[in-house]
Design a protein around this motif. Structure first.
Motif, PDB file in Angstrom:
ATOM      1  N   MET A 131     -29.071  28.969-139.540  1.00  0.00           N
ATOM      2  CA  MET A 131     -31.646  29.282-139.212  1.00  0.00           C
ATOM      3  C   MET A 131     -31.724  28.972-140.352  1.00  0.00           C
ATOM      4  O   MET A 131     -31.232  30.558-140.985  1.00  0.00           O
ATOM      5  N   SER A 132     -32.766  28.934-140.937  1.00  0.00           N
ATOM      6  CA  SER A 132     -33.219  29.689-142.434  1.00  0.00           C
ATOM      7  C   SER A 132     -34.804  29.501-141.624  1.00  0.00           C
ATOM      8  O   SER A 132     -35.092  29.661-140.803  1.00  0.00           O
ATOM      9  N   MET A 133     -35.921  30.412-143.017  1.00  0.00           N
ATOM     10  CA  MET A 133     -36.801  30.626-142.127  1.00  0.00           C
ATOM     11  C   MET A 133     -38.305  29.235-142.521  1.00  0.00           C
ATOM     12  O   MET A 133     -38.824  29.405-141.373  1.00  0.00           O
ATOM     13  N   LYS A 134     -36.918  28.416-142.873  1.00  0.00           N
ATOM     14  CA  LYS A 134     -37.775  26.887-143.041  1.00  0.00           C
ATOM     15  C   LYS A 134     -37.369  26.158-141.516  1.00  0.00           C
ATOM     16  O   LYS A 134     -35.948  26.119-141.638  1.00  0.00           O
ATOM     17  N   ILE A 135     -38.388  25.763-140.743  1.00  0.00           N
ATOM     18  CA  ILE A 135     -37.032  24.884-139.671  1.00  0.00           C
ATOM     19  C   ILE A 135     -37.862  23.158-140.233  1.00  0.00           C
ATOM     20  O   ILE A 135     -39.106  23.339-140.048  1.00  0.00           O
TER      21      ILE A 135
ATOM     22  N   ILE B 214     -43.046  35.199-132.928  1.00  0.00           N
ATOM     23  CA  ILE B 214     -42.092  35.647-133.376  1.00  0.00           C
ATOM     24  C   ILE B 214     -41.958  37.215-132.063  1.00  0.00           C
ATOM     25  O   ILE B 214     -41.498  37.738-132.606  1.00  0.00           O
ATOM     26  N   VAL B 215     -43.162  37.061-130.724  1.00  0.00           N
ATOM     27  CA  VAL B 215     -42.226  37.547-129.938  1.00  0.00           C
ATOM     28  C   VAL B 215     -42.326  37.568-128.471  1.00  0.00           C
ATOM     29  O   VAL B 215     -40.345  37.383-128.553  1.00  0.00           O
ATOM     30  N   ALA B 216     -42.362  35.907-128.539  1.00  0.00           N
ATOM     31  CA  ALA B 216     -41.506  35.139-127.984  1.00  0.00           C
ATOM     32  C   ALA B 216     -40.984  33.926-127.865  1.00  0.00           C
ATOM     33  O   ALA B 216     -41.611  32.921-127.767  1.00  0.00           O
ATOM     34  N   PRO B 217     -39.616  34.261-128.006  1.00  0.00           N
ATOM     35  CA  PRO B 217     -39.556  32.649-129.232  1.00  0.00           C
ATOM     36  C   PRO B 217     -39.389  31.175-128.356  1.00  0.00           C
ATOM     37  O   PRO B 217     -39.699  30.361-129.173  1.00  0.00           O
ATOM     38  N   ALA B 218     -39.060  31.660-127.296  1.00  0.00           N
ATOM     39  CA  ALA B 218     -38.848  30.171-126.210  1.00  0.00           C
ATOM     40  C   ALA B 218     -39.967  30.199-125.584  1.00  0.00           C
ATOM     41  O   ALA B 218     -39.802  29.123-124.135  1.00  0.00           O
TER      42      ALA B 218
ATOM     43  N   CYS C 196     -55.150  33.555-131.749  1.00  0.00           N
ATOM     44  CA  CYS C 196     -55.744  31.713-132.731  1.00  0.00           C
ATOM     45  C   CYS C 196     -55.854  30.426-132.081  1.00  0.00           C
ATOM     46  O   CYS C 196     -54.741  30.499-131.252  1.00  0.00           O
ATOM     47  N   PRO C 197     -56.638  30.249-132.229  1.00  0.00           N
ATOM     48  CA  PRO C 197     -57.436  28.703-130.974  1.00  0.00           C
ATOM     49  C   PRO C 197     -56.799  27.291-131.900  1.00  0.00           C
ATOM     50  O   PRO C 197     -56.266  25.881-131.465  1.00  0.00           O
ATOM     51  N   VAL C 198     -55.727  27.282-133.913  1.00  0.00           N
ATOM     52  CA  VAL C 198     -54.798  26.346-134.371  1.00  0.00           C
ATOM     53  C   VAL C 198     -53.619  26.228-133.549  1.00  0.00           C
ATOM     54  O   VAL C 198     -53.131  25.787-133.346  1.00  0.00           O
ATOM     55  N   TYR C 199     -53.107  27.509-133.523  1.00  0.00           N
ATOM     56  CA  TYR C 199     -51.657  27.713-132.795  1.00  0.00           C
ATOM     57  C   TYR C 199     -50.989  27.334-131.520  1.00  0.00           C
ATOM     58  O   TYR C 199     -50.838  26.953-131.093  1.00  0.00           O
ATOM     59  N   ARG C 200     -52.868  27.796-130.990  1.00  0.00           N
ATOM     60  CA  ARG C 200     -53.064  27.138-129.366  1.00  0.00           C
ATOM     61  C   ARG C 200     -52.690  25.718-129.909  1.00  0.00           C
ATOM     62  O   ARG C 200     -51.742  25.080-127.797  1.00  0.00           O
ATOM     63  N   HIS C 201     -53.231  24.497-130.420  1.00  0.00           N
ATOM     64  CA  HIS C 201     -52.699  23.167-130.098  1.00  0.00           C
ATOM     65  C   HIS C 201     -51.738  22.615-130.340  1.00  0.00           C
ATOM     66  O   HIS C 201     -51.492  22.002-130.293  1.00  0.00           O
ATOM     67  N   ILE C 202     -51.109  23.408-131.276  1.00  0.00           N
ATOM     68  CA  ILE C 202     -49.977  22.995-132.855  1.00  0.00           C
ATOM     69  C   ILE C 202     -48.435  23.124-132.045  1.00  0.00           C
ATOM     70  O   ILE C 202     -48.056  23.293-132.339  1.00  0.00           O
ATOM     71  N   GLY C 203     -48.585  25.077-131.825  1.00  0.00           N
ATOM     72  CA  GLY C 203     -47.765  24.794-131.687  1.00  0.00           C
ATOM     73  C   GLY C 203     -46.756  26.061-132.363  1.00  0.00           C
ATOM     74  O   GLY C 203     -47.277  25.866-133.806  1.00  0.00           O
ATOM     75  N   GLY C 204     -45.893  26.564-132.409  1.00  0.00           N
ATOM     76  CA  GLY C 204     -45.365  27.547-133.322  1.00  0.00           C
ATOM     77  C   GLY C 204     -44.436  26.483-134.619  1.00  0.00           C
ATOM     78  O   GLY C 204     -44.443  26.530-135.979  1.00  0.00           O
ATOM     79  N   HIS C 205     -43.930  25.400-133.914  1.00  0.00           N
ATOM     80  CA  HIS C 205     -42.873  24.676-134.897  1.00  0.00           C
ATOM     81  C   HIS C 205     -43.390  23.508-135.931  1.00  0.00           C
ATOM     82  O   HIS C 205     -43.528  23.544-136.947  1.00  0.00           O
ATOM     83  N   SER C 206     -44.855  23.691-135.843  1.00  0.00           N
ATOM     84  CA  SER C 206     -45.384  22.884-136.693  1.00  0.00           C
ATOM     85  C   SER C 206     -45.486  23.937-137.512  1.00  0.00           C
ATOM     86  O   SER C 206     -45.879  23.288-138.945  1.00  0.00           O
ATOM     87  N   TYR C 207     -45.519  25.483-137.653  1.00  0.00           N
ATOM     88  CA  TYR C 207     -45.842  25.595-139.248  1.00  0.00           C
ATOM     89  C   TYR C 207     -44.901  25.467-139.995  1.00  0.00           C
ATOM     90  O   TYR C 207     -44.460  26.015-141.052  1.00  0.00           O
TER      91      TYR C 207
ATOM     92  N   ILE D 205     -40.242  29.566-140.131  1.00  0.00           N
ATOM     93  CA  ILE D 205     -40.095  31.316-137.780  1.00  0.00           C
ATOM     94  C   ILE D 205     -41.471  31.973-138.018  1.00  0.00           C
ATOM     95  O   ILE D 205     -41.163  32.568-136.927  1.00  0.00           O
ATOM     96  N   TYR D 206     -41.302  32.435-139.185  1.00  0.00           N
ATOM     97  CA  TYR D 206     -43.096  33.043-138.918  1.00  0.00           C
ATOM     98  C   TYR D 206     -44.634  31.696-138.828  1.00  0.00           C
ATOM     99  O   TYR D 206     -44.462  31.178-139.823  1.00  0.00           O
ATOM    100  N   SER D 207     -45.042  32.116-137.409  1.00  0.00           N
ATOM    101  CA  SER D 207     -45.879  31.184-136.925  1.00  0.00           C
ATOM    102  C   SER D 207     -47.518  31.582-137.016  1.00  0.00           C
ATOM    103  O   SER D 207     -46.874  32.887-137.129  1.00  0.00           O
ATOM    104  N   GLY D 208     -48.144  31.315-136.883  1.00  0.00           N
ATOM    105  CA  GLY D 208     -49.577  31.676-136.612  1.00  0.00           C
ATOM    106  C   GLY D 208     -50.020  32.051-137.728  1.00  0.00           C
ATOM    107  O   GLY D 208     -49.577  32.194-138.978  1.00  0.00           O
ATOM    108  N   PRO D 209     -50.828  33.039-137.703  1.00  0.00           N
ATOM    109  CA  PRO D 209     -52.258  33.175-138.362  1.00  0.00           C
ATOM    110  C   PRO D 209     -51.213  34.565-139.493  1.00  0.00           C
ATOM    111  O   PRO D 209     -51.300  33.908-140.588  1.00  0.00           O
TER     112      PRO D 209
END
Lengths: 476, 239
Positions: free
Chosen positions: A1-5, A154-158, A323-334, A337-341
């Motif tokens: 697994m890399s930084m890129k998903i 990054i804190v609650a991975p699942a 983050c209101p954007v993260y709220r609607h697209i979730g972490g994987h959309s980024y 492995i580092y998501s949100g703002p």
């Protein structure tokens, strides 16, 4: 697994995120709980803004003197009999760890949660060499059991999984035969994991804060798994990003308080583990051998640039949780492995614009992240800074946008152009206007009117009204 | 008191009534209102998209236009915030930094001006019905104006204010975000409207035409029976 998903393009990832109604429900619920708890935990201190200012000062001071503190840390780790390795790249870091594993003829490795080991693709490297790697943080363990599903927070991975999904993963992979009750699931994972700790050859951890004055590392957990990972196997390897360091215990205490309150709204987590080197003669547990791997992987390129404040991050995810954007697209959309703002700022810096050029635009610049950050990283300003770099240095902006902005620049810097353009607007848009609204706009309005109505430009601009009124003399 | 109006391009071109209400309200409260005709846009659309060079040209034009003003008042938290950010944008520029600072120091958002400078909370407005208020992000977080609109709305005769759930969340406008990331923006504005509907309010009030255009445009598309008003329009209702 890399930084890129994942390999999908950004908008396809966003679409899958938006279509995943379960994930969105889970994220919205978690954001609301964590938001309320964070505000309460911050308010308890009575002077939160002073704490934030202190946190910022500590982080800025440390980064400004990073070379000094890294040297002090490495000297102190060595004095206590530990080994220190500075890895310039992800490959160097995982190769060093692999070398240690090979030298120890390690078959089984247990890990506590660590984002930097995800970043350097450590599990893949070790598994390829035939080692069995077991994540012991419950969230990470669930993801690992589910065919290495990447973390979405990054804190609650699942965070993106519900208890029924977790039950099904356990049934398929762990011969689990009980219900989706969290207590039963956790108990099962705990029982399974206990056996793993006892038979592991190496324990690998991340590092919340390394303490320069003593050569110690600090781990902040709620599950206590980091204690077992560091107490039982004969060899311990700790991996840290090169900026995750504090001068002394006094600063560590401040940052831990900011971290736990911001991340989960707790005064303290259940376990705050401080470890200093390998086991000494007078000690009853701990590893016989200790390695500290300090990872650069692009961080020193950020030092001294306008992006340096991003290295203040203590990985609490408070920005992600508001983050209101993260709220609607979730972490994987980024796609990282580092998501949100924080992910939208950090991923292009560590992983490059080729993979992450859209992320700085996935923000309304609402500044909720900046307001939430316990160490005062101006996140929305850094997102804006990325846009400026993309446009002015990278030249990656679309031609149509460049032309539009050139036109805007001319229009807004000249009263004559502005007046001319604004006077023409109603007649230009007249063919598209019904009942003073535009429902299907041309050109740049198309994307707007795909979702919403656009107001028709007023026939009498405000400035016309003002001047007519003044001329007519009805001003009091 | 002489007030120099920075009307904002959105009001000038699309929301004339907000401008009229702002003028009438300020005059009713004893201000002499002037409008420098040279004004255009604060530069935010280009600035936020990363086109700093283009934006700076607009900013310089605005600095020159408002150089003589004593109090600059804008019916927009976001555009007023942009003026406030000029000094940081021109930091280190020997010619423009001082001028940008002078401009920022005399800039006020409308409700901020009413409460902090004119020191009025009751402007004698009347409006029958139930309303909720959308706290726009730039106005609350960056400009730091949180209480002024509520203080003013509290005194509007006949108006019952109800709190908006998740009021702190962005409506999804974000300037070019609304078109660049339309799919995400849509989800955000829909959630905002859902919360507005939960309040059962007749009116949605806000102090920024960007947010209002976004929310109103979506409400109209979905044909929901909620009236969208700028706070200047509410405060100017006094019949």
């Amino acid at each position: 697994m890399s930084m890129k998903i994942g390999e999908e393009p950004f908008h396809a990832r966003v679409k899958s995120g938006i279509d995943n109604s379960f994930m969105r429900g889970a994220v919205a619920g978690a954001q609301e709980r964590l938001h309320a708890r964070r505000l309460k935990a911050a308010a308890e201190l009575g002077n939160w803004e002073e704490w934030r200012a202190l946190g910022e000062e500590i982080r800025q001071h440390t980064l400004a003197n990073l070379d000094f503190y890294l040297f002090q840390l490495s000297e102190n780790v060595a004095k206590r009999g530990g080994h220190v390795f500075f890895a310039q790249t992800a490959e160097e870091a995982s190769q060093y760890i692999l070398d240690v594993a090979m030298e120890k003829q390690a078959k089984k490795i247990v890990k506590s949660k660590s984002m930097v080991t995800e970043e350097i693709q450590l599990n893949a490297v070790l598994e390829k060499a035939g080692c069995e790697v077991i994540e012991t943080d419950l969230g990470e363990y669930i993801l690992q059991m589910d065919d290495h599903d990447p973390p979405s927070h990054i804190v609650a991975p699942a965070l993106h999984k519900n208890k029924e999904q977790i039950r099904d993963v356990f049934r398929q992979k762990l011969a689990y035969d009980k219900t989706e009750k969290p207590e039963e699931l956790a108990l099962h994972a705990r029982q399974t994991l206990r056996r793993e700790y006892l038979s592991a050859d190496i324990g690998i951890t991340g590092c919340n804060f390394a303490i320069a004055e003593s050569g110690s590392i600090t781990l902040v957990t709620n599950e206590g798994n980091a204690d077992l990972v560091t107490a039982l196997p004969k060899t311990q390897i700790t991996v840290m990003g090169m900026e995750r360091i504090v001068p002394t215990f006094a600063e560590m205490e401040v940052l831990v308080s900011l971290l736990t309150r911001s991340a989960v709204g707790q005064k303290l987590t259940s376990y705050i583990t401080v470890l200093t080197g390998p086991r000494h003669l007078e000690e009853v547990d701990g590893p016989e051998e200790f390695h500290l791997v300090i990872v650069d992987n692009g961080r020193s390129n950020i030092l001294g640039t306008e992006f340096q404040p991003v290295l203040q991050c203590i990985r609490c995810a408070a920005c992600v949780n508001v983050c209101p954007v993260y709220r609607h697209i979730g972490g994987h959309s980024y796609g990282s492995i580092y998501s949100g703002p924080i992910g939208a700022v950090l991923s292009p810096l560590l992983g490059g614009y080729d993979d992450y050029k859209e992320l700085p635009y996935a923000s309304t610049l609402c500044a909720a992240c900046t307001e939430a950050c316990p160490v005062k990283i101006p996140l929305h300003e850094l997102l804006h800074k990325h846009r400026q770099v993309i446009v002015e240095q990278e030249g990656r902006a679309p031609i149509s946008e460049k032309l539009a902005m050139k036109a805007f620049g001319l229009g807004a810097a000249s009263t004559t152009f502005y007046k001319l353009g604004s006077k023409m607007a109603p007649s230009v848009l007249n063919p598209f206007t019904t009942n003073e609204r535009i429902s299907k706009g041309p050109g740049p309005l198309k994307a707007w009117t795909a979702i919403r109505e656009f107001p028709a430009p007023e026939k009498e601009r405000f400035r016309d009204w003002f001047h007519h009124r003044k001329k007519a003399g009805d001003q009091p | 008191m002489k007030v120099t109006l920075f009307i904002t391009c959105l009001v000038d071109l699309f929301h004339t009534n907000v401008g009229k209400s702002t003028v009438e309200l300020l005059e009713r409260l004893g201000c002499e209102v002037e409008f420098p005709d040279a004004q255009t846009c604060c530069g935010q659309p280009a600035y936020n998209s990363g086109y700093v060079k283009e934006a700076k040209e607009a900013m310089k034009h605005m600095i020159r236009t408002f150089e003589h003003a004593e109090y600059i008042v804008a019916p927009s938290g976001s555009c007023a915030t942009m003026f406030k950010e000029y000094p940081q944008i021109f930091r280190g520029d020997r010619e423009w930094e001082a001028k940008a600072k002078a401009l920022a120091a005399k800039t006020y958002e409308l409700t901020q001006f009413l409460v902090e400078v004119l020191k009025v909370e009751n402007v004698g407005a009347k409006l029958q019905g139930k309303a909720t208020y959308h706290t726009s992000c730039h106005m609350t977080r960056l400009l730091g104006v949180k209480e002024a609109p509520f203080k003013l709305l509290k005194h509007v005769e006949g108006l019952e204010m109800v709190p908006l759930p998740n009021a702190h969340t962005c409506c999804g406008f974000g300037g070019t975000f609304s078109v660049k990331m339309g799919d995400i923006s849509e989800q955000m504005v829909d959630e905002k409207i859902q919360h507005i509907e939960e309040t059962e309010a007749d009116y949605l009030i806000a102090a920024d035409c960007g947010c209002l255009m976004n929310i109103k445009g979506r409400i109209e598309r979905a044909q929901k029976p909620i009236q969208v008003m700028h706070i200047a329009e509410v405060l100017n209702r006094h019949e």
